[in-house]
Write a protein that holds these residues in place. Structure first.
Motif, PDB file in Angstrom:
ATOM      1  N   THR A   1      24.061  28.761  11.234  1.00 44.69           N
ATOM      2  CA  THR A   1      24.499  28.166   9.974  1.00 44.69           C
ATOM      3  C   THR A   1      25.631  28.939   9.315  1.00 44.69           C
ATOM      4  O   THR A   1      26.606  28.343   8.853  1.00 44.69           O
ATOM      5  CB  THR A   1      23.313  28.066   8.995  1.00 44.69           C
ATOM      6  N   VAL A   2      25.509  30.249   9.270  1.00 41.43           N
ATOM      7  CA  VAL A   2      26.480  31.072   8.535  1.00 41.43           C
ATOM      8  C   VAL A   2      27.660  31.463   9.416  1.00 41.43           C
ATOM      9  O   VAL A   2      28.830  31.286   9.050  1.00 41.43           O
ATOM     10  CB  VAL A   2      25.801  32.328   7.949  1.00 41.43           C
ATOM     11  N   HIS A   3      27.375  31.989  10.596  1.00 34.49           N
ATOM     12  CA  HIS A   3      28.431  32.500  11.473  1.00 34.49           C
ATOM     13  C   HIS A   3      29.468  31.456  11.884  1.00 34.49           C
ATOM     14  O   HIS A   3      30.665  31.774  11.894  1.00 34.49           O
ATOM     15  CB  HIS A   3      27.814  33.141  12.721  1.00 34.49           C
ATOM     16  N   PRO A   4      29.080  30.250  12.255  1.00 36.79           N
ATOM     17  CA  PRO A   4      30.104  29.305  12.722  1.00 36.79           C
ATOM     18  C   PRO A   4      31.198  29.035  11.697  1.00 36.79           C
ATOM     19  O   PRO A   4      32.390  29.026  12.043  1.00 36.79           O
ATOM     20  CB  PRO A   4      29.290  28.044  13.033  1.00 36.79           C
ATOM     21  N   PHE A   5      30.824  28.831  10.435  1.00 36.70           N
ATOM     22  CA  PHE A   5      31.850  28.564   9.428  1.00 36.70           C
ATOM     23  C   PHE A   5      32.676  29.809   9.149  1.00 36.70           C
ATOM     24  O   PHE A   5      33.921  29.751   9.109  1.00 36.70           O
ATOM     25  CB  PHE A   5      31.230  28.063   8.126  1.00 36.70           C
ATOM     26  N   LEU A   6      32.022  30.952   8.952  1.00 40.81           N
ATOM     27  CA  LEU A   6      32.773  32.173   8.634  1.00 40.81           C
ATOM     28  C   LEU A   6      33.698  32.555   9.777  1.00 40.81           C
ATOM     29  O   LEU A   6      34.851  32.943   9.558  1.00 40.81           O
ATOM     30  CB  LEU A   6      31.811  33.322   8.325  1.00 40.81           C
ATOM     31  N   GLY A   7      33.209  32.462  11.001  1.00 33.02           N
ATOM     32  CA  GLY A   7      34.028  32.828  12.148  1.00 33.02           C
ATOM     33  C   GLY A   7      35.246  31.945  12.299  1.00 33.02           C
ATOM     34  O   GLY A   7      36.347  32.424  12.607  1.00 33.02           O
ATOM     35  N   ALA A   8      35.070  30.643  12.082  1.00 30.43           N
ATOM     36  CA  ALA A   8      36.200  29.724  12.177  1.00 30.43           C
ATOM     37  C   ALA A   8      37.172  29.928  11.026  1.00 30.43           C
ATOM     38  O   ALA A   8      38.392  29.931  11.214  1.00 30.43           O
ATOM     39  CB  ALA A   8      35.698  28.284  12.206  1.00 30.43           C
ATOM     40  N   ALA A   9      36.639  30.102   9.822  1.00 29.37           N
ATOM     41  CA  ALA A   9      37.490  30.257   8.646  1.00 29.37           C
ATOM     42  C   ALA A   9      38.365  31.499   8.741  1.00 29.37           C
ATOM     43  O   ALA A   9      39.510  31.514   8.270  1.00 29.37           O
ATOM     44  CB  ALA A   9      36.628  30.313   7.388  1.00 29.37           C
ATOM     45  N   ALA A  10      37.849  32.562   9.339  1.00 35.64           N
ATOM     46  CA  ALA A  10      38.559  33.847   9.392  1.00 35.64           C
ATOM     47  C   ALA A  10      39.222  34.106  10.732  1.00 35.64           C
ATOM     48  O   ALA A  10      39.714  35.211  10.969  1.00 35.64           O
ATOM     49  CB  ALA A  10      37.580  34.977   9.079  1.00 35.64           C
ATOM     50  N   LEU A  11      39.290  33.105  11.593  1.00 38.08           N
ATOM     51  CA  LEU A  11      39.724  33.354  12.971  1.00 38.08           C
ATOM     52  C   LEU A  11      41.116  33.984  13.041  1.00 38.08           C
ATOM     53  O   LEU A  11      41.319  34.967  13.766  1.00 38.08           O
ATOM     54  CB  LEU A  11      39.693  32.051  13.771  1.00 38.08           C
ATOM     55  N   MET A  12      42.070  33.453  12.317  1.00 40.04           N
ATOM     56  CA  MET A  12      43.415  34.012  12.374  1.00 40.04           C
ATOM     57  C   MET A  12      43.511  35.351  11.652  1.00 40.04           C
ATOM     58  O   MET A  12      44.306  36.212  12.035  1.00 40.04           O
ATOM     59  CB  MET A  12      44.433  33.027  11.800  1.00 40.04           C
TER      60      MET A  12
END
Length: 230
Positions: free
Chosen positions: A106-117
């Protein structure tokens, strides 16, 4: 003897950012154990302690080498039973397993995608190449495209935190009156974003943010020893 913690870093060795490494760091501090962070960039991970684990965190405690943040917490609990408990019993271990899966799904997928760059841009050039190759294979598109729609998904992500938000109206920590490893699991995820990206995911008055600030203050302000990304 000081425990070694192999800690994932980018081009700045003083800014460890892995959520899983932060879980291990919080767990070590919770137990009151002295540890030394060993800065480890992406391309060096495969050589840690002979490459037996392939990922970090990894700790070396004397002759013992342990990998995986949850396995590290279990090891610390079993090896140092006279120090503050990370789980407060078998039920706490089982509950922490649930929290870990919830955080990962739930938490990691959004944070990881949002901060990818943001992650990519804070890596050394040789690590950027590795990161781009592995993440584009994972997401199936150029990494520049992945965070493009983060704003449109932000409210949906915040809504998914409602169970945690609601629980925090009853108690200051996931663990109850005091933090347990379950708190460090989720705090590690938000620390990941805090250290690597200036992107704001929580409203100023969000109880989840208030809880996270409490977590940053724990253990002599361990989480604040690395400043927030600007």
């Amino acid at each position: 003897m000081t425990i070694l913690l192999y800690d994932l870093v980018g081009s700045d060795p003083a800014r460890p950012f892995s959520p899983h490494c932060w879980k291990a760091a919080f767990a070590l501090a919770h137990k009151g154990l002295a540890f030394e962070s060993v800065p480890t960039p992406f391309t060096a991970v495969k050589g840690v302690e002979g490459g037996v684990f392939g990922t970090v965190p990894v700790i070396r405690d004397g002759e013992r080498v342990v990998g995986d943040s949850f396995a590290i917490a279990l090891y610390l609990e079993e090896t140092y039973p006279d120090r503050p408990s990370l789980f407060a019993g078998e039920g706490g271990k089982a509950a922490s397993r649930f929290i870990e899966r919830w955080s990962q799904l739930t938490v990691h997928p959004f944070l990881g995608a949002a901060a990818l760059m943001d992650i990519h841009d804070r890596l050394a050039p040789e690590d950027q190449a590795h990161f781009r190759t592995t993440r584009e294979a994972r997401f199936g598109r150029p990494i520049e495209d992945v965070p493009a729609d983060r704003d449109s998904h932000l409210q949906g992500f915040r809504a998914k935190l409602e169970p945690l938000r609601s629980m925090l109206t009853y108690q200051p920590f996931i663990g109850g009156d005091r933090p347990l490893f379950a708190d460090y699991i989720v705090a590690g995820a938000f620390q990941w974003l805090r250290v690597i990206s200036p992107y704001k995911v929580l409203a100023d008055d969000d109880p989840v943010g208030v809880w996270f600030e409490r977590c940053l203050d724990l253990h002599g302000g361990l989480g604040r020893r690395v400043s927030a990304a600007a």
